[in-house]
Enzyme design. Structure first.
Site, PDB file in Angstrom:
ATOM      1  CB  SER A   8       2.542   7.016   6.485  1.00 37.31           C
ATOM      2  OG  SER A   8       1.690   6.132   7.178  1.00 37.31           O
ATOM      3  CG  HIS A  33       0.089   6.822   2.761  1.00 36.10           C
ATOM      4  ND1 HIS A  33      -0.298   6.452   1.485  1.00 36.10           N
ATOM      5  CD2 HIS A  33       0.301   5.668   3.432  1.00 36.10           C
ATOM      6  CE1 HIS A  33      -0.306   5.130   1.392  1.00 36.10           C
ATOM      7  NE2 HIS A  33       0.041   4.625   2.564  1.00 36.10           N
ATOM      8  CG  ASP A  35      -0.593   3.262   5.893  1.00 43.57           C
ATOM      9  OD1 ASP A  35      -0.690   2.869   4.720  1.00 43.57           O
ATOM     10  OD2 ASP A  35       0.398   3.884   6.322  1.00 43.57           O
ATOM     11  CG  MET A  37      -2.936  -1.590   8.469  1.00 50.24           C
ATOM     12  SD  MET A  37      -1.436  -1.755   9.438  1.00 50.24           S
ATOM     13  CE  MET A  37      -0.315  -0.741   8.474  1.00 50.24           C
ATOM     14  CG  HIS A  66      -2.203   1.613   1.549  1.00 51.74           C
ATOM     15  ND1 HIS A  66      -0.913   1.381   1.999  1.00 51.74           N
ATOM     16  CD2 HIS A  66      -2.557   0.494   0.874  1.00 51.74           C
ATOM     17  CE1 HIS A  66      -0.522   0.171   1.623  1.00 51.74           C
ATOM     18  NE2 HIS A  66      -1.510  -0.390   0.942  1.00 51.74           N
ATOM     19  CG  MET A  68      -2.688  -2.381   3.661  1.00 55.38           C
ATOM     20  SD  MET A  68      -1.335  -1.769   4.683  1.00 55.38           S
ATOM     21  CE  MET A  68      -1.908  -0.104   4.970  1.00 55.38           C
ATOM     22  CG  MET A 137       2.491  -2.720  -0.582  1.00 56.87           C
ATOM     23  SD  MET A 137       2.328  -1.226   0.428  1.00 56.87           S
ATOM     24  CE  MET A 137       3.368  -1.597   1.847  1.00 56.87           C
ATOM     25  CG  ASP A 175       3.278   2.578   1.598  1.00 58.80           C
ATOM     26  OD1 ASP A 175       4.012   2.964   2.524  1.00 58.80           O
ATOM     27  OD2 ASP A 175       2.071   2.293   1.751  1.00 58.80           O
TER      28      ASP A 175
HETATM   29  C1  DX5 Z   1       2.919  -0.263   5.740  1.00 64.85           C
HETATM   30  C2  DX5 Z   1       2.186   1.006   5.364  1.00 64.85           C
HETATM   31  C3  DX5 Z   1       3.085   2.152   5.148  1.00 64.85           C
HETATM   32  C4  DX5 Z   1       3.855   2.616   6.351  1.00 64.85           C
HETATM   33  C5  DX5 Z   1       5.156   3.178   5.855  1.00 64.85           C
HETATM   34  O1  DX5 Z   1       2.024  -1.331   5.706  1.00 64.85           O
HETATM   35  O2  DX5 Z   1       1.449   0.807   4.164  1.00 64.85           O
HETATM   36  O3  DX5 Z   1       2.392   3.249   4.565  1.00 64.85           O
HETATM   37  O4  DX5 Z   1       3.173   3.583   7.102  1.00 64.85           O
HETATM   38  O5  DX5 Z   1       5.966   3.458   6.943  1.00 64.85           O
HETATM   39  P1  DX5 Z   1       7.552   3.610   6.788  1.00 64.85           P
HETATM   40  O6  DX5 Z   1       7.800   4.772   5.886  1.00 64.85           O
HETATM   41  O7  DX5 Z   1       7.982   3.843   8.200  1.00 64.85           O
HETATM   42  O8  DX5 Z   1       8.082   2.333   6.202  1.00 64.85           O
HETATM   43 ZN    ZN Z   2       0.587   2.646   3.140  1.00 61.28          ZN
END
Ligand code: DX5
Ligand code: ZN
Length: 223
Positions: A8, A33, A35, A37, A66, A68, A137, A175
């Protein structure tokens, strides 16, 4: 299929993003990956199109995006345009999930659905045959570096059972809080795709950590 490792980039050093992306290119990782947000669906804001566009210039592996964010339909076409290969939306954000999945496919991407820790996997029953990936998740979304929620193992096992019947090629992705301490048991439970943020980027040797996650020994007779 050998399991997939998706570092990620949320956990990368943003001031050295090119360096970290090139490390992942050289490593045994399979995907990036990514993310996204929005500060509304989750209590954090990460990055958007300009950063993804910049990252894509150097990345040589698929982008597993991903989302969010609330109302993801508004931005699906734009994410495809900046280089998403897989787009995963949250079940909790989609009133017309089937329509959203069709939209993702119509822009040429693979389609995924993510479930928060409290959302039961059986809610995927009538969409499972239409998706390429289901993301469980294993922490509450919003931040890297959190602790793995153990109930995830049961959810993965249940989803694996459902998919055997409905969608045997499904990517079952986990994840949050993934590392060498839990990846083998998740593989045994049926997961085949793993996001790793802190485990990789906070490691002494991130490339070696990716290789160790990729080549973890699993007692296959239990699978
Ligand atoms: C959290 C993200 C994850 C995050 C995982 O909301 O969706 O993808 O980057 O990070 P680690 O592996 O550090 O938990
Ligand atoms: Zn993620």
């Amino acid at each position: 299929m050998k399991h997939i490792i998706a570092p990620s980039i949320l956990a990368a050093d943003f001031a050295n993003l090119q360096r970290d992306i090139e490390m992942v290119n050289r490593s045994e990782a399979d995907w990036f990956h990514v993310d996204v947000m929005d500060g509304v669906f989750v209590p954090n804001i990460s990055f958007g199109f300009p950063v993804i566009t910049a990252a894509k210039k150097y990345a040589q592996k698929p982008f597993d995006v991903h989302l969010m964010i609330v109302d993801p339909d508004r931005y699906i076409a734009e994410f495809a345009k900046v280089g998403a290969d897989i787009i995963t939306v949250h079940y909790e954000t989609c009133t017309h999930l089937h329509r959203t999945i069709q939209l993702i496919k119509s822009v040429g991407c693979k389609a995924g659905v993510a479930l928060n820790p409290h959302t039961p996997v059986n809610l995927l029953k009538d969409i499972l045959q239409d998706i390429d990936l289901a993301l469980i998740m294993s922490v509450n979304p919003g931040f890297g570096g959190q602790q793995f929620i153990p109930q995830t193992l049961n959810k993965v096992a249940e989803l694996k059972q459902m998919s055997l019947f409905n969608n045997p090629n499904l990517f079952i992705e986990v994840d949050g809080g993934i590392g060498l301490h839990n990846i083998a048991s998740l593989i045994q439970a049926g997961a085949n795709t793993f996001v790793a943020g802190n485990a990789v980027f906070a490691a002494q040797d991130p490339m070696k950590m990716i290789a160790d996650l990729k080549n973890i020994e699993v007692e296959t007779h239990l699978i």
